[in-house]
Motif scaffolding. Structure first.
Motif, PDB file in Angstrom:
ATOM      1  N   ALA A  40       2.724   1.846  -0.280  1.00  0.00           N
ATOM      2  CA  ALA A  40       2.458   0.431   0.006  1.00  0.00           C
ATOM      3  C   ALA A  40       2.865   0.045   1.423  1.00  0.00           C
ATOM      4  O   ALA A  40       2.218  -0.794   2.051  1.00  0.00           O
ATOM      5  CB  ALA A  40       3.205  -0.441  -1.011  1.00  0.00           C
ATOM      6  N   GLU A  41       3.933   0.646   1.944  1.00  0.00           N
ATOM      7  CA  GLU A  41       4.476   0.211   3.230  1.00  0.00           C
ATOM      8  C   GLU A  41       3.948   1.003   4.425  1.00  0.00           C
ATOM      9  O   GLU A  41       4.065   0.556   5.567  1.00  0.00           O
ATOM     10  CB  GLU A  41       6.009   0.317   3.204  1.00  0.00           C
ATOM     11  N   ARG A  42       3.405   2.194   4.196  1.00  0.00           N
ATOM     12  CA  ARG A  42       2.998   3.053   5.299  1.00  0.00           C
ATOM     13  C   ARG A  42       1.572   3.545   5.091  1.00  0.00           C
ATOM     14  O   ARG A  42       1.088   3.648   3.959  1.00  0.00           O
ATOM     15  CB  ARG A  42       3.942   4.265   5.419  1.00  0.00           C
ATOM     16  N   ASP A  43       0.919   3.893   6.182  1.00  0.00           N
ATOM     17  CA  ASP A  43      -0.410   4.501   6.120  1.00  0.00           C
ATOM     18  C   ASP A  43      -0.261   6.013   5.992  1.00  0.00           C
ATOM     19  O   ASP A  43       0.826   6.573   6.142  1.00  0.00           O
ATOM     20  CB  ASP A  43      -1.202   4.171   7.393  1.00  0.00           C
ATOM     21  N   GLY A  44      -1.382   6.684   5.766  1.00  0.00           N
ATOM     22  CA  GLY A  44      -1.395   8.137   5.741  1.00  0.00           C
ATOM     23  C   GLY A  44      -0.893   8.709   4.427  1.00  0.00           C
ATOM     24  O   GLY A  44      -0.667   8.003   3.441  1.00  0.00           O
ATOM     25  N   ASP A  45      -0.717  10.023   4.433  1.00  0.00           N
ATOM     26  CA  ASP A  45      -0.289  10.742   3.237  1.00  0.00           C
ATOM     27  C   ASP A  45       1.226  10.678   3.083  1.00  0.00           C
ATOM     28  O   ASP A  45       1.968  10.460   4.053  1.00  0.00           O
ATOM     29  CB  ASP A  45      -0.724  12.202   3.314  1.00  0.00           C
ATOM     30  N   VAL A  46       1.671  10.911   1.838  1.00  0.00           N
ATOM     31  CA  VAL A  46       3.097  10.920   1.516  1.00  0.00           C
ATOM     32  C   VAL A  46       3.471  12.311   1.023  1.00  0.00           C
ATOM     33  O   VAL A  46       2.820  12.850   0.113  1.00  0.00           O
ATOM     34  CB  VAL A  46       3.448   9.878   0.443  1.00  0.00           C
TER      35      VAL A  46
END
Length: 837
Positions: A227-233
């Protein structure tokens, strides 16, 4: 077609001139390069002459894991515009993809060790790159030591490179003879650290267990990162089980626009591994073990969620149990994991622990040589010609206790001789590429019941069996035969490899007559000390360790089992069975035959001497029958043990005997030698001295009860020095008081004897009586025999204390004399009426 743009973008290119100079001048180098710089891909291609203008060389790259070896080879082949098996190939256990023109071969460190044992010169190899040295895997440390020996003694032209993301560079440099250290600097993007501890306390990890509350929290942090960051986790978890549980808790991530959840570990299917290493079409959550710390590069990651846990091997030498255990990850691992978020752009790491805890974490992971089972290592060292590994170039020496335990196992399976040197059988076991225990089972069970069946069971035990296969080894074997997952595929490859390699090594002469190589036979041969018999509600292993089955195990009620995998939960005295198989008693006896014995057993048990002829398999009692003609020496030892456990009270102590012991204890306390120590421990230590010949004639508890302790104790008196004659002088049993009475002294307290006497009998005595120079404690009694006063100074009592006692008691006891001046009064045992007569 070579992908020059991608190759030119790799930051390690700037370190290549220094690396060439180091290898040309010294022959060895330590390459320190952060993940993603190209140390694993570009460097081998350049050293092989496949990229650039260098000479053509054959390069072997050793990786600690199979997944990393395959990935590195495929990445290098892609950079050359080829497929694996052309200029670049790989070999892992059970899989070999190389061709006639292969110049760079990526292997696991285990495969490299096998090659070194077969061909110490590594004929045809020009350069060896040991990648990811910082992980300190045991095989990698061993391979480095062997390669240094090869370079020093056989092939000084062999070039060696120790490559790592972060390592003890100077330590490796010293190990490789003062090798130059070459550093490459990567493109590093800032990584924001977000501390995200659980809101409520969670239980620390122990054994393989991780608190489900922590895993639920990790899943929630993954959702937060999405929710807080773009891209993959990229999420780091300790093992396959935790990855599966977190994947299940993530559920549907459709609310984030569609997210793929990928699970990366050593058991993951090849297509999943390939998908992780390529950019995805949608956002991804990659749940990974520590394999993704440095061995693999996952593109597209902008956020890392770190559970803060890792898995390391541990050995319980006392119980013969080895397993993986969950531990807090080191700070070095935390830095590696965080760095994955900043590979391609600024990123964020969410750490699932409090900032205050970070400083308390270990600085580095524990080197495997310090904590792991060293049986395979000890066999490698013995086959190399250095049984105690004292001559090997190792960053950390192997612990002495672990090496002793390893040599004991190797001796039991016939792999080494009494001097620790490898036997022909040991060399055969080393070539099998499995743990020596499993190798022993493969050779012996295979010779008896067929190589195919033995290879199937050994292949199953050579890798951690998925939990869904259950704890029944035979049922797990049936399941993997039917299985279509990645584990089953690897199992089939390993079965084929084992079948082939068994044909190449010498066969054992021994056969298990009448037994077939089923799951139980193989497990029993591999782990003979873990053969166990049902004993009450649990199983007793022949090693002496108790083990319990899971509640739902189908093995409940089996008379005998062979335990293949077990661990011991923290705080539990019993082991917990993870994988086992039922075995008949004859197989148990045969497999653990080295522990079989039939002997006379005479011991003190349940308060008496128990004599039996016992048949045992290690700690497991097979049968017992009463023994009527027990060896007198064994009976004597049992009686002495009884005296040690229960004390001299087993003997007959008359009141006089007890008093004698107290008098001797008093003299020992105040005068020391030559007066004997008569404490329980001292009497037991000298039992044969003071209890003979009575002890020699005794056979049971009742015989001890007939021994006159006082008569026996008199033997300890210092007769030789003549002091024994002074016993009554120094510690008199009775003292004559002024009234003429002979009153017994009480020596119960060795500090000071007590004289209890009626007050009127002591009239006229000013000097306090003494024993061995120690004033006695006088208890002055009333006419009723109750203490009226206690003193160790009679003179002082007569002048000061007597007046109060007289005032209190004369009215209560008017018939007894209470003179005003006791110092001049006549002592008496009688009343006034008797005195007047």
């Amino acid at each position: 077609m070579i992908r020059h743009r991608e190759l030119d973008a790799l930051p390690v290119r700037g370190a290549l001139p220094g690396l060439h100079d180091a290898l040309d001048g010294h022959g060895t180098a330590v390459l320190v390069a952060p993940p993603g710089t190209g140390k694993t891909t570009l460097v081998p291609l350049v050293l092989a002459g496949l990229v650039g203008e260098g000479p053509a060389r054959r390069v072997v790259v050793a990786e600690p894991r199979r997944i990393a070896a395959r990935a590195a080879a495929r990445r290098m082949a892609w950079l050359l515009g080829e497929k694996a098996g052309g200029s670049v190939g790989f070999t892992v256990r059970g899989e070999r993809v190389v061709g006639p023109h292969t110049r760079v071969e990526v292997v696991t460190t285990g495969v490299l060790l096998q090659r070194l044992q077969r061909d110490q010169e590594l004929a045809g190899v020009d350069v060896v790159v040991l990648d990811e040295c910082h992980e300190r895997h045991l095989d990698a440390d061993t391979a480095a030591a062997f390669l240094w020996d090869v370079r020093e003694a056989l092939r000084p032209e062999l070039r060696l490179v120790a490559a790592s993301a972060t390592t003890d560079a100077q330590g490796w440099a010293r190990l490789l003879g003062g090798a130059p250290v070459v550093e490459a600097h990567g493109v590093s993007h800032p990584v924001e650290v977000v501390w995200a501890p659980p809101a409520h306390p969670v239980r620390p990890p122990h054994g393989m267990r991780v608190d489900p509350a922590l895993l639920a929290h990790v899943a929630s942090v993954v959702r937060r990162a999405l929710a807080e960051r773009d891209g993959d986790v990229l999420c780091f978890l300790p093992g396959v089980g935790e990855i599966g549980r977190v994947a299940g808790q993530l559920g549907d991530l459709g609310g984030f626009g569609g997210v793929d959840v990928l699970q990366v570990h050593g058991r993951a299917p090849a297509d999943v591994q390939d998908a992780v290493l390529s950019p995805g079409r949608r956002r991804r959550v990659v749940l990974a073990t520590s394999v993704a710390e440095s061995s693999l590069t996952v593109p597209g990651v902008r956020a890392v969620v770190d559970s803060g846990l890792a898995r390391e091997p541990r050995v319980d030498h006392a119980r013969g149990l080895s397993s993986l255990t969950t531990v807090r990850a080191s700070r070095a691992s935390g830095r590696q994991r965080a760095g994955r978020a900043g590979r391609e752009a600024p990123g964020t790491v969410y750490r699932c622990w409090a900032e205050a805890e970070d400083a308390r974490l270990p600085a580095f992971p524990a080197p495997e040589i310090r904590v792991a089972d060293l049986t395979a290592f000890a066999l490698q060292a013995a086959c190399w010609g250095d049984p105690d590994a004292s001559g090997l170039a190792l960053l950390d020496p192997p612990p002495g206790g672990a090496m002793a335990a390893a040599r004991e196992v190797l001796g039991a399976v016939g792999a080494v001789d009494s001097a620790g040197r490898a036997t022909e059988r040991g060399r055969s076991l080393a070539r099998l590429g499995v743990h020596p225990r499993l190798g022993r089972a493969l050779l012996d069970a295979g010779a008896s019941g067929g190589v195919e069946r033995a290879a199937e069971v050994v292949a199953l035990l050579s890798e951690e069996v998925p939990r869904e296969y259950g704890d029944d080894l035979a049922a797990a074997l049936r399941g993997v035969r039917r299985g279509g997952d990645a584990y089953a595929s690897r199992w089939r490859s390993e079965v084929r490899r084992l079948r082939a390699v068994v044909g190449e090594v010498s066969r054992p002469a021994a056969r298990l007559t009448g037994s077939h190589a089923d799951a139980g036979v193989v497990a029993a041969l591999a782990f003979p000390e873990r053969v166990a018999r049902l004993d009450g509600g649990s199983y007793l292993m022949v090693s002496g360790t108790r083990a319990e089955l899971p509640e739902a195990s189908p093995l409940h009620g089996e008379p005998w089992i062979a335990v293949a995998v077990a661990d011991r939960p923290v705080g539990r005295s019993h082991a917990r069975v993870r994988l086992a198989a039922a075995v008949p008693e004859d197989v148990a006896r045969l497999a653990a035959g080295a522990l079989y014995e039939e002997r006379d057993e005479v011991r003190w048990a349940d308060g008496d001497v128990v004599a039996r002829r016992v048949e045992r398999l290690g700690a497991v009692e097979l049968s017992a029958r009463p023994l009527t003609d027990a060896d007198p020496a064994l009976v004597r030892e049992a009686l002495l043990e009884g005296l040690r456990q229960e004390g001299p009270g087993l003997l007959r102590w008359s009141p006089e005997s007890a008093v004698l012991r107290q008098r001797l204890a008093f003299l020992r306390h105040h005068l020391g030698e030559p007066w004997p120590d008569v404490s329980d421990g001292a009497l037991h230590a000298r039992a044969e001295e003071w209890l003979e010949p009575e002890l020699g004639r005794a056979r049971r508890r009742a015989d001890l009860a007939r021994i006159d302790a006082g008569r026996a104790l008199a033997r300890l008196l210092p007769w030789a020095t003549g002091d024994a004659a002074r016993l009554d002088e120094l510690a008199p049993e009775r003292i004559t008081v002024p009234s003429g009475s002979r009153v017994r002294l009480d020596y119960a307290n060795p500090e000071q004897p007590v004289l209890a006497v009626k007050l009127q009998e002591m009239f006229g005595l000013a000097e306090t009586p003494a024993a061995a120079g120690v004033p006695v404690l006088v208890h002055l009694l009333s006419p009723a025999g109750r203490p009226a006063a206690v003193t160790a100074d009679l003179a002082s009592f007569w002048t000061s204390g007597y007046r109060d006692v007289r005032a209190e008691l004369r009215g209560r006891y008017p018939k007894h004399p209470w003179p005003e001046d006791p110092a001049t009064a006549r002592p008496t045992r009688h009343t006034n009426a008797r005195l007047r007569r």
